[in-house]
Structures are given as structure tokens and as C-alpha cells.
Design a protein around this motif. Sequence first.
Motif: not given
Length: 412
Positions: A181-207
Motif C-alpha cells: 500500500n505504501k509503495e502504491l501510494q508513493k507511485f500514485a503520488f509520483a505519477a500524479a505529480h509527474d503528470m502535472k508539468e506536461p498537463l500544464r504545458k498542454i493547457q498553456l499551448y491550448n490557451s
Amino acid sequence: MEPDRSKEKIAAMSPIENITPPSLEFSEPVAQDYEHAKQLEVQSTERRYQKMIDEVEDYAIIMLDVNGIVQNWNKGAQKIKGYCEEEILGKHFSVFYPKEDQQRGLPERLIGQAATQGKAIHEGWRVRKDGTSFWGSVVITAMHDNDGSIIGFSKVTRDLTERKMAEQQILKYTQQLESQNKELQKFAFAAAHDMKEPLRKIQLYNSMVLEAEDLMLSTRQKDYLLRSADAAKRMQGLIDDMLSFTKVSEQSIAFENVNLQDVVEELTTFFADTLEETGGKIVASNLPGIYGIPFQVRQLLENLIGNSLKYHRKGVPPEIVVTAGVESILNPSTGRQDSILLLTVADNGIGFDQHYAMKIFEMFERLHTRDEYPGTGIGLAICRKIVENHRGTIQAISKPGEGAVFNIYLPA
């Protein structure tokens, strides 16, 4: 004429005082026979009792003298410990204990406890004749004579190795699950955190594309870009909620005093724009402090108040009432009155069918379409997790069109 002798016959029969009644006392030979019969009966009972103990196989039942020397042996003792009777009689019962227990004087301590308290109970590893170990549950009881002096001890041992091994296996599985469970939590946190930057760029370029006047986009192209921007926004909300959920799943955070009144006043400022747009208000006064995790308590109230503002009735200004206080409730397991802190968030919104009162706390569960009300379906799951972290429970009560009440029960 013959004389009348009837009176003489009556007189001869009259004096009953001359009749000696039979003795009710046993003669000496009869008394001796009675005592002998009683002794035989007692001896027979003792033999049957001893036979019963000897035949028991699931328990090792032995008798020790005052020094802990083995005096008798039954089938259960031979089955559990491996010794036959002639091998063990006359030996000290400490031979059944591991070397480390012998060195720290555990057998002597148990005998001493039984002598002073009447009984000693202990569970631990024991040693068989062949050197293998078993988990034994032991009860040592002091035996006394008629004067109250200790004449020895009875020792009953049961082999609970299978139960112990099952408990250890369950503990092992539990530790593995916690680690996973701890490993899954770490993975979910890392995955969610790492997705924020490319998503921010998608929103920026769309705008940037939407705002570029020289591109001369068609209506259809602009519609596609707006849909893409909306999808990116929803994904951003999902990522933020996933990060929040992984944060509240961490239970090793220290508790401290949290002032509920301060938290609600802070959230009133936080939701100021929404309250102004809808004409709503948050009502709370003299809320007590609680012992909890500050950012989780804030997240709990933010999610509940945010839900009340989101699901308000059209044309009706939302009103959210937050109350808290210590109450006494009957604990069904103990039959006693226990004190609990009841924290309530009530609103006058659209409400929901009580049938869904449990379902709404599950991950990604929604009662409305995304077009009707935006959201990820994680908010109330986060609330339940926070309440569980504080050793409490959360309950929802509602009717369609009559608002909703969320009751949080926490240790006082």
C-alpha cells in the motif's frame, strides 16, 4: 367354681417398661465394614479420575512437587513433549523450556507466581525431547493440603503451534499489504505529480493557440481546442484530488490541537467569491477545538462545504451550518455511555436519495453527470479517509430537495 385369672393375664402383659428396645448403634464389626467400603469407594473414584487424566491426549497434564520435579505423566504429555514416563519422572520441569528461558529463570518465576497467587498462566515456545519447538499454553496451579500448605503443583499444557503459525502468517501478510500500500501510494503520488508539468504545458499551448488572432481558426477548430482545454482542466482536477488522497492516506503524521472556529473562518474567506455569486452564507459560532491533523481537518471541512456550495438549489442562496459539541452515546459493546465529539455540516441544497448514503463515500462515485456538476468523485472518499485517520466515522443523511446533513463522530 374356678377363680377368674383374666386379670392375672392382663397384668402379665401390661408392664411395657420391662421391654428393652433394640440398639440403633452398629456393632464394632459392622462399623469397620462400613468404613472399609467407604475407603474402597474413594480409592475406586481416585483410580477412575487418574485413568481419565492418563487417557487425555490433547493436554499434557502432569504433577510437580514443591521443587518442580515431575511426579506423574499422561498420554497427552508424551504426545506433546515426546518423553515417555520412565524418561521424565524425577526430572525438573525446566527441561521443557528453551535455554534462554532457563537462563532468565522463567520456570522458577512461574512456580513462584503460582505459589503466591495460586495460579500462573503463560504462553511461549517450549522444547520437545527431539529438540523441536512448539508453542505451549501453560497453566500452573498450586495444590494445598488441609492445613493450607503447598504440597505441589498441577501443570496443564496445550500445544497451540498451529494457531501461532497462523497468527504469524496473518501478521506477515498484513505487513506485506502495508508495504505494498505504501509503495502504491508513493507511485500514485509520483505519477500524479509527474503528470502535472506536461498537463500544464498542454493547457498553456491550448490557451496560446486560442488567443492567437493571426491563426484565423474556424469555428470547428476553436470548438476542438475548447474541448481539449476543458478535458485538460478536468484532468488537472483529478490529479489534484489524487495527490490529496495520497496525502491523507499517510497516518504517521502527528496530532495537535486544531481550532475548528478558526478553520471555518478561514474557509469562509476561501469561498468568498462563490458565496458572493450565489448569495450564500456559512453559519458557525463558538466551535470547539479538536485533537487532530491540521491540514486534514481543513481538507475535511473544505470538501464538505465545497460540496454544499456546488450542489445548491437553483435560485435558493446556499446556507451551510457547521456545529460541533460533545455528546454522550450508548456504546453497545460495553453497555456504557461514552463521550464523543459530533461535528455536523448541514446545508439546504438539492439533497440526494438516502439509498446512496454509503455509495457517495466510495472512490470515483458520482450521483450526477459531469455536465450537470463538475468534479472527480474523490472528494467524499477523501473525507471518509480523513475521518478514519482520526478514529471516527462519518454519516450522511438526506432527502431529495431537502438538503444534506453530514455527521462526523470523533473521539472526545
